[in-house]
Write an enzyme that holds these catalytic residues in place. Structure first.
Site, short mmCIF file in Angstrom:
data_model
loop_
_atom_site.label_atom_id
_atom_site.label_comp_id
_atom_site.label_asym_id
_atom_site.label_seq_id
_atom_site.Cartn_x
_atom_site.Cartn_y
_atom_site.Cartn_z
N ASP A 75 4.54 7.05 3.77
CA ASP A 75 4.22 5.65 4.01
C ASP A 75 3.89 5.46 5.49
O ASP A 75 4.49 6.11 6.34
CB ASP A 75 5.43 4.78 3.63
CG ASP A 75 5.04 3.60 2.76
OD1 ASP A 75 4.29 2.73 3.27
OD2 ASP A 75 5.48 3.53 1.60
N ASP A 86 0.79 0.54 4.27
CA ASP A 86 1.42 -0.70 3.85
C ASP A 86 0.57 -1.91 4.26
O ASP A 86 0.10 -1.98 5.40
CB ASP A 86 2.80 -0.78 4.51
CG ASP A 86 3.65 -1.90 3.97
OD1 ASP A 86 3.97 -1.87 2.77
OD2 ASP A 86 4.00 -2.82 4.74
N GLU A 117 -2.63 -0.14 0.62
CA GLU A 117 -2.03 -1.15 -0.26
C GLU A 117 -2.73 -2.46 0.01
O GLU A 117 -2.62 -3.03 1.10
CB GLU A 117 -0.52 -1.28 0.04
CG GLU A 117 0.18 -2.13 -1.01
CD GLU A 117 1.31 -3.00 -0.46
OE1 GLU A 117 2.02 -3.61 -1.26
OE2 GLU A 117 1.46 -3.09 0.78
N HIS A 153 7.69 -0.06 -6.54
CA HIS A 153 9.02 -0.54 -6.16
C HIS A 153 9.03 -2.05 -5.89
O HIS A 153 10.03 -2.58 -5.47
CB HIS A 153 9.47 0.21 -4.90
CG HIS A 153 8.58 -0.07 -3.71
ND1 HIS A 153 7.25 0.30 -3.67
CD2 HIS A 153 8.81 -0.72 -2.56
CE1 HIS A 153 6.72 -0.11 -2.53
NE2 HIS A 153 7.64 -0.73 -1.84
N ASP A 154 7.88 -2.71 -6.08
CA ASP A 154 7.80 -4.15 -5.81
C ASP A 154 7.65 -4.99 -7.07
O ASP A 154 7.77 -6.21 -7.01
CB ASP A 154 6.59 -4.43 -4.90
CG ASP A 154 6.75 -3.90 -3.49
OD1 ASP A 154 7.90 -3.82 -3.00
OD2 ASP A 154 5.73 -3.53 -2.88
C1 NOJ Z 1 4.65 -3.92 0.80
C2 NOJ Z 1 5.79 -3.02 0.43
O1 NOJ Z 1 5.46 -2.32 -0.75
C3 NOJ Z 1 6.99 -3.90 0.27
O2 NOJ Z 1 8.07 -3.22 -0.30
C4 NOJ Z 1 7.33 -4.46 1.63
O3 NOJ Z 1 8.42 -5.37 1.51
C5 NOJ Z 1 6.13 -5.19 2.23
N1 NOJ Z 1 4.90 -4.46 2.09
C6 NOJ Z 1 6.34 -5.43 3.71
O4 NOJ Z 1 6.24 -4.23 4.43
#
Ligand code: NOJ
Ligand code: CA
Length: 546
Positions: free
Chosen positions: A116, A218, A284, A344-345
């Site tokens: 990451d 990210d 992302e 994971h989100d």
């Molecule tokens: C996206 C990440 O996948 C998430 O887990 C994170 O909280 C936010 N970006 C902020 O970095």
């Protein structure tokens, strides 16, 4: 096994970079395997479990690359997405020596390592920020985004945070506000300052020198904001039942992200990646198809801008088909597709669509044209964990309410029926899933028709089948409730037919006769068919006779 070269030659003689034929497996390191008995997963734990993922053993899952969510030094306000030092490993996860061993051990098994990269914000404890906030004259002041209150005393602009509340916090020492679209503990870097760009590009080189094969970047579309930081307009389509403090959810994100200037940075970033051989840049980001497709650039920006669209559709054959067709139509010739069904989100895949359809999802993900990313535990059909209120950890859930908590998708990987599911010797940081005694790696490994064994079979079949690795995509006419497509390749076509319903469906395969290679039910294969019926919740791969 040694690592195959960065450009491989597929059986059709077509040269393809490794990341086009790879299946990526996302590891959330806090929850994969605890190696030192403190209840939190770590890098040593990942090394211990590499054989599960890939290698010579025939019962390995058979993935090609791992993406490891952040393991850098961090106060863990957002569990590692608040980095206080980009060039080290947090002691919770290990140290640089462990990381080097991990890269080495992964490469020896033929697994590429993607890490990451969190470029939009640092932790408020990063020394760049502590310096920046110390004085208006700090040499690092302009490394972050500082603004005065407006003349009427209100915040510099109306932007909100996806974690709830405004995107600005007043720093009393210097009397100015700093921008943080996430937590106040995640101040945003000012990428319009060339020194920031240089320092952050050197972070990429630091890890590339240690042998990583790629980065998952990210919220990459956020790093450049509107030069004037103009207010975002309200979003008339926003749901009416949002929590009161969800300012972010009520706005059209016109000025805080996806600005044209981000593409200039990405082109320069690509040059850094290209200083090394065979590196993959994954971003992302969301946005409309037209805006999203620009992130490939002219094959000079990201290799793979993540595509979350299948997670955003209702789980229905027509909606999924439409999304795939729209993506295929939007892609320029040299752009390579990619699909994600879990992260994971987001809510766990099996909780969203049910365990029967989780088998269809696995076949879909591993047979569409493009690079799939599989989230740890989805190969077991893990469901959202039950996390009691007093064990809530996710800042999003703590600020926007338990319904928005991401903890349930981050519960530890259940390995076996032993104490704490084989994840740790002690009570883990998040509870073990309630069904761990029946849903774990060891149990599913011993059940021939388990979801885990379906994933293994699909991964094996995919690796040996040029049509699935690099064949073209074509929708195949199918009755309502069924999504079918052909992957065409000179070495032989494959027809994939997926029943999204719990009713039987008949598929007229017309000219497509052949033999069934794999059924999600795992009980028919090898039989020659001229047309066939799909049982409820069944998916089938047909080897088409030419
Ligand atoms: C996206 C990440 O996948 C998430 O887990 C994170 O909280 C936010 N970006 C902020 O970095
Ligand atoms: Ca640990």
């Amino acid at each position: 096994m040694t690592l195959h070269p960065s450009i491989g030659t597929s059986s059709a003689g077509v040269e393809q970079p490794w990341w086009q034929t790879a299946v990526i497996y996302q590891i959330y390191p806090r929850s994969f395997q605890d190696g030192n008995g403190d209840g939190i997963g770590d890098l040593e734990g990942i090394i211990e479990r590499l054989d599960y993922l890939a290698g010579d053993s025939s019962d390995s899952l058979g993935i090609d690359a791992i993406w490891i969510s952040p393991f850098f030094p961090s106060p863990m306000a957002d569990f590692g997405y608040d980095v206080s030092n980009y060039r080290d490993v947090d002691p919770t996860f290990g140290d640089l020596e462990t990381f080097d061993r991990l890269v080495d051990a992964a490469h020896r098994r033929g697994i590429r390592v993607i890490i990451d990269y969190v470029p939009n914000h640092t932790s408020d404890l990063h020394r760049w920020f502590t310096d920046s906030r110390s004085s208006r004259n700090s040499e690092k002041r302009d490394w972050y985004i500082w603004r005065d209150a407006q003349s009427d005393g209100s915040l510099p602009n109306n932007w909100g945070s996806p974690f709830g509340g405004p995107a600005w916090t007043l720093d009393p020492t210097t009397g100015q506000y700093f921008l943080h679209q996430f937590l106040p503990e995640q101040p945003e870097l000012n990428w319009r300052n060339p020194k920031v760009e240089r320092a952050m590009f050197d972070v990429l080189r630091f890890w590339l020198d240690r042998g990583v094969d790629g980065f998952r970047m990210d919220v990459i579309g956020m790093i450049i904001k509107d030069a004037e930081l103009r207010d975002n307009p309200p979003n008339p389509e926003a749901p009416v039942d949002l929590p009161v403090n969800d300012i972010f959810g009520r706005q059209r994100r016109l000025h805080n992200e996806d600005q044209d200037g981000v593409h200039d940075v990405l082109r320069r970033m690509r040059l850094v990646l290209d200083e090394y051989d065979g590196i993959c840049g994954i971003g992302e980001l969301g946005y409309s198809l037209e805006r999203w497709v620009r992130y490939y650039g002219d094959d000079d920006e990201l290799h793979l801008p993540f595509n979350f669209r299948l997670m955003e559709q209702p789980w229905d054959a027509a909606a999924i088909r439409t999304s795939v067709e729209a993506l295929e139509a939007a892609l320029p010739a040299e752009a390579w597709p990619t699909y994600v069904l879990g992260t994971h989100d987001q809510s766990r895949l099996a909780s969203r669509i049910g365990t029967a359809q989780a088998r269809i999802a696995g076949m879909l993900l591993l047979t569409l044209r493009g690079t799939p990313t599989l989230y740890q535990g989805d190969e077991l059909g893990m469901e959202n964990g039950v996390v009691p209120t007093d064990r809530l950890r996710d800042p999003q859930g703590l600020r926007l309410g338990p319904a928005r908590s991401r903890d349930p998708v981050r519960t530890p990987m259940p390995w076996d029926t032993g104490p704490f599911a084989g994840f740790s010797a002690v009570e883990p940081w998040l509870p073990i899933t309630e069904d761990y005694e029946t849903r774990n790696v060891a149990v599913q490994a011993g059940e021939p028709v388990s979801l885990l064994n379906l994933y293994r079979a699909l991964l094996r079949y995919r690796r040996d089948t040029p049509a699935l690795l690099s064949g073209s995509y074509e929708t195949f006419p199918a009755p309502g409730g069924c999504f079918a497509y052909v992957r065409r390749h000179e070495s032989g076509d494959r027809l994939v037919a997926l029943n999204f319903t719990s009713e039987p469906l008949h598929l007229d395969t017309q000219t497509m006769r052949g033999s069934i290679a794999l059924s999600t039910h795992r009980d028919r294969g090898g039989s020659f068919v001229e047309s066939f019926s799909l049982r409820p919740d069944e998916g089938v791969i047909l080897e088409v006779e030419s």
